[in-house]
Design a protein around this motif. Sequence first.
Motif: not given
Length: 285
Positions: A59-71, A74-77, A95-97, A106-108
């Motif tokens: 994980p990294n800061a940008t990834d965590e920002a997307y987690q917070n945004l999905a929360r 209130g959507v799947w993102l 990545s899907v949250y 996560r898909y490569r």
Amino acid sequence: MSAFTLAGLQLSLSASEDNFALIEQHVLATKRRYPNVQLILLPELANFGPAPRHAAAFPNATDEAYQNLAREAGVWLCNGSMFERDGDQIYNTASVYDPAGNVVCRYRKMFPFLPYEEGISAGTEPRTFTIPGVGEFGLSICYDMWFPETIRALAWQGAEVILHPTLTNTIDRDTELAIARSSAATNQCYMIDINSAAPLGNGKSIVAGPGGEVIHQAADNLEAIVVDLDLDYLRRVREQGWHSLGQPLKSFRDHPLSFPQYQGQRSSALDQMGPLAKPKANTKT
């Protein structure tokens, strides 16, 4: 009708800066305007553009920002994708949250756009995830779609909806629209192909249904593409055929042939094409 409401955001993004603030603004605005939206899909490499210098391990800061945004929304993102660093390798990873902000998939990208997308390693694993009470979703990224095996592998795993973030600004975009429709028809699935608008991409995002029908095709400008997916309809198509016609998934399942191109054999015909390299100028007179 078992409606699942999805929004694909065809955004105007920068290739020279972090786009998260703009993306956050559009995600939250979409959810405010369409409170029934359950999943939001971004274009490929939406956050930083096609810049491997931003590659970072998860994980990294940008990834965590997307987690917070999905929360918060209130959507799947699905974040489209970002470059992921794993040791000496760099992957183009989607990545899907979930609405609670958890990373669920996560898909490569399996087929980097070679020979142009240099220095990016190929993923090896098709990935799907389940939305409880809705259905199975698969991930595919841009050039992957040009290889029919990738979408078939997802359908084989049960995927009913393919989330396909794209970053295309080239003359072949109309061909990609045809591929998206044919992928939907041959795999009896929804194809959600979301491209960036200018300056990164040339738009023309498309949503195709399980008969290859066009549910929506965007122009080249910024657009929030909000559609209702009917999973009951899709399952009826898979069972009975589109308009009571072909049933390709069941025919593929029941066919006795094990195709030789999937048995690890080399093709002498394809080997005659030469190496995978950028075209050179024609020096003949």
